[in-house]
Design a protein around this motif. Sequence first.
Motif, mmCIF file in Angstrom:
data_model
loop_
_atom_site.group_PDB
_atom_site.id
_atom_site.type_symbol
_atom_site.label_atom_id
_atom_site.label_comp_id
_atom_site.label_asym_id
_atom_site.label_seq_id
_atom_site.Cartn_x
_atom_site.Cartn_y
_atom_site.Cartn_z
ATOM 1 N N ILE A 84 63.832 39.013 16.212
ATOM 2 C CA ILE A 84 64.375 38.488 16.062
ATOM 3 C C ILE A 84 64.166 36.818 15.660
ATOM 4 C CG2 ILE A 84 66.696 36.967 17.028
ATOM 5 C CD1 ILE A 84 66.808 39.661 19.114
ATOM 6 N N HIS A 85 63.947 37.001 14.758
ATOM 7 C CA HIS A 85 64.052 35.385 14.424
ATOM 8 C C HIS A 85 65.037 34.649 14.932
ATOM 9 C CE1 HIS A 85 60.421 36.922 12.635
ATOM 10 N NE2 HIS A 85 60.871 37.578 11.876
ATOM 11 N N ASN A 86 64.727 33.102 15.051
ATOM 12 C CA ASN A 86 65.743 32.354 15.981
ATOM 13 C C ASN A 86 65.219 31.929 16.784
ATOM 14 O OD1 ASN A 86 67.886 31.398 17.892
ATOM 15 N ND2 ASN A 86 69.206 32.909 17.170
ATOM 16 N N GLN A 87 65.791 30.601 16.439
ATOM 17 C CA GLN A 87 64.436 28.693 17.323
ATOM 18 C C GLN A 87 63.957 29.058 16.974
ATOM 19 O OE1 GLN A 87 68.158 28.371 19.861
ATOM 20 N NE2 GLN A 87 66.700 27.057 20.612
ATOM 21 N N GLY A 88 63.288 29.073 15.692
ATOM 22 C CA GLY A 88 62.159 28.818 15.358
ATOM 23 C C GLY A 88 60.946 30.263 16.105
ATOM 24 N N LEU A 89 61.248 31.042 17.204
ATOM 25 C CA LEU A 89 60.562 31.630 17.666
ATOM 26 C C LEU A 89 60.618 33.408 17.213
ATOM 27 C CD1 LEU A 89 61.291 30.254 20.933
ATOM 28 C CD2 LEU A 89 59.461 29.950 19.303
ATOM 29 N N GLN A 90 59.364 34.183 17.465
ATOM 30 C CA GLN A 90 60.062 35.349 17.176
ATOM 31 C C GLN A 90 60.496 35.589 18.498
ATOM 32 O OE1 GLN A 90 56.425 37.527 15.039
ATOM 33 N NE2 GLN A 90 56.246 35.863 13.360
ATOM 34 N N MET A 91 61.293 36.749 19.111
ATOM 35 C CA MET A 91 62.056 37.132 19.721
ATOM 36 C C MET A 91 61.973 38.804 19.855
ATOM 37 S SD MET A 91 64.660 34.583 20.885
ATOM 38 C CE MET A 91 65.144 32.501 20.752
ATOM 39 N N ARG A 92 62.629 39.120 20.923
ATOM 40 C CA ARG A 92 62.270 40.465 21.269
ATOM 41 C C ARG A 92 63.592 40.838 21.306
ATOM 42 N NH1 ARG A 92 58.213 40.929 18.585
ATOM 43 N NH2 ARG A 92 56.740 42.954 18.094
ATOM 44 N N GLN A 93 64.648 41.081 21.597
ATOM 45 C CA GLN A 93 65.740 41.311 22.867
ATOM 46 C C GLN A 93 65.988 42.868 23.803
ATOM 47 O OE1 GLN A 93 69.453 43.676 20.503
ATOM 48 N NE2 GLN A 93 70.780 42.986 22.318
ATOM 49 N N LEU A 94 66.111 41.561 24.819
ATOM 50 C CA LEU A 94 66.281 42.712 26.332
ATOM 51 C C LEU A 94 67.701 42.883 25.894
ATOM 52 C CD1 LEU A 94 65.280 42.117 29.085
ATOM 53 C CD2 LEU A 94 67.352 40.746 29.293
ATOM 54 N N LYS A 95 67.810 44.088 26.004
ATOM 55 C CA LYS A 95 68.667 44.840 24.848
ATOM 56 C C LYS A 95 69.547 46.285 26.631
ATOM 57 C CE LYS A 95 69.010 48.206 21.588
ATOM 58 N NZ LYS A 95 69.958 47.547 20.941
ATOM 59 N N PHE A 96 68.945 46.181 28.204
ATOM 60 C CA PHE A 96 69.770 46.611 29.331
ATOM 61 C C PHE A 96 68.710 46.662 30.263
ATOM 62 C CE2 PHE A 96 70.102 49.933 31.837
ATOM 63 C CZ PHE A 96 71.711 50.463 31.774
ATOM 64 N N LEU A 97 69.867 45.756 31.049
ATOM 65 C CA LEU A 97 68.977 45.613 32.757
ATOM 66 C C LEU A 97 70.002 46.044 33.444
ATOM 67 C CD1 LEU A 97 67.136 44.516 34.456
ATOM 68 C CD2 LEU A 97 67.669 42.100 33.590
ATOM 69 N N HIS A 98 70.190 46.663 34.284
ATOM 70 C CA HIS A 98 71.033 46.799 35.029
ATOM 71 C C HIS A 98 70.438 47.474 36.318
ATOM 72 C CE1 HIS A 98 74.914 46.656 32.150
ATOM 73 N NE2 HIS A 98 73.814 47.366 31.736
ATOM 74 N N VAL A 99 71.277 46.701 37.230
ATOM 75 C CA VAL A 99 70.669 46.880 38.985
ATOM 76 C C VAL A 99 72.143 47.947 39.813
ATOM 77 C CG1 VAL A 99 69.844 46.608 40.987
ATOM 78 C CG2 VAL A 99 69.074 45.815 39.092
ATOM 79 N N SER A 100 71.665 49.123 40.339
ATOM 80 C CA SER A 100 73.282 49.816 40.465
ATOM 81 C C SER A 100 73.334 48.628 42.400
ATOM 82 C CB SER A 100 72.526 50.951 41.417
ATOM 83 O OG SER A 100 72.583 51.826 40.308
ATOM 84 N N GLN A 101 74.844 49.134 42.364
ATOM 85 C CA GLN A 101 75.568 48.276 42.877
ATOM 86 C C GLN A 101 74.401 48.577 44.353
ATOM 87 O OE1 GLN A 101 77.947 49.201 45.752
ATOM 88 N NE2 GLN A 101 77.887 46.895 46.336
ATOM 89 N N GLY A 102 73.946 49.219 44.896
ATOM 90 C CA GLY A 102 73.511 49.418 46.659
ATOM 91 C C GLY A 102 72.440 49.722 46.464
ATOM 92 N N ALA A 103 71.377 49.035 45.139
ATOM 93 C CA ALA A 103 70.487 48.247 45.488
ATOM 94 C C ALA A 103 69.781 47.175 44.885
ATOM 95 C CB ALA A 103 69.532 49.328 44.440
ATOM 96 N N ARG A 104 71.587 46.392 44.704
ATOM 97 C CA ARG A 104 71.672 45.046 44.972
ATOM 98 C C ARG A 104 71.015 44.472 45.901
ATOM 99 N NH1 ARG A 104 76.912 45.275 41.728
ATOM 100 N NH2 ARG A 104 75.853 46.472 39.994
ATOM 101 N N GLY A 105 70.073 43.135 45.608
ATOM 102 C CA GLY A 105 69.714 42.090 46.705
ATOM 103 C C GLY A 105 68.642 42.056 47.116
ATOM 104 N N LEU A 106 67.702 43.415 46.355
ATOM 105 C CA LEU A 106 66.154 44.120 46.394
ATOM 106 C C LEU A 106 66.067 43.388 46.245
ATOM 107 C CD1 LEU A 106 67.463 47.675 47.708
ATOM 108 C CD2 LEU A 106 66.773 45.764 49.049
ATOM 109 N N GLY A 107 65.474 42.676 44.594
ATOM 110 C CA GLY A 107 64.620 41.394 43.886
ATOM 111 C C GLY A 107 64.384 42.887 42.859
#
Length: 177
Positions: free
Chosen positions: A89-112
């Motif tokens: 992705i060319h944006n802001q004058g930079l070559q970027m890659r998309q973070l397409k997915f990031l999820h943490v299950s409710q029971g595993a949140r708060g562990l970093g």
Amino acid sequence: MLIERALKETDISLLALIDRTELINECYRLENGELLLYPEHHDMRGWPEGEAEQDAVALHACFKRGGWLHGVFDGEQLVAAVVVDTRVIHNQGLQMRQLKFLHVSQGARGLGLGGRLFALACQHGVSVGAQALYVSATGSRNTVDFYLRHGCRLVSQPDPELYRQEPEDIHLFRMLP
């Protein structure tokens, strides 16, 4: 015991089992180039109808073109995952890659785990020559605040294709070292 590993194509169906339960009380929207916090109540339980299936199709395609998929398992259960796409992705004058997915299950949140996976995604981005990660984030306060805490900033002009797909998302980027 939690185990981190690269995800295989056969693991993609497990992503739908991540428990997205969350009580949302505030969301952000972009107004005149600034984030505006407003009250918005959602009792999120599971995946919105059809979203897990739609994500699976997109993530299979991402995997086939060389995308990077990484997960955290508690035994046999996938509890957190992150995906970085190969599309430049060319944006802001930079070559970027998309973070397409990031999820943490409710029971595993708060562990970093979210921070750990985001850091790994940034390391992956550096390894493939990206100058930044592009993040199209749901507007919930917890989500946007997470990305802001991890060094993301608003893009001045969203990527047209990603904006078309998610016009109400908050479009951010994270510079990479």
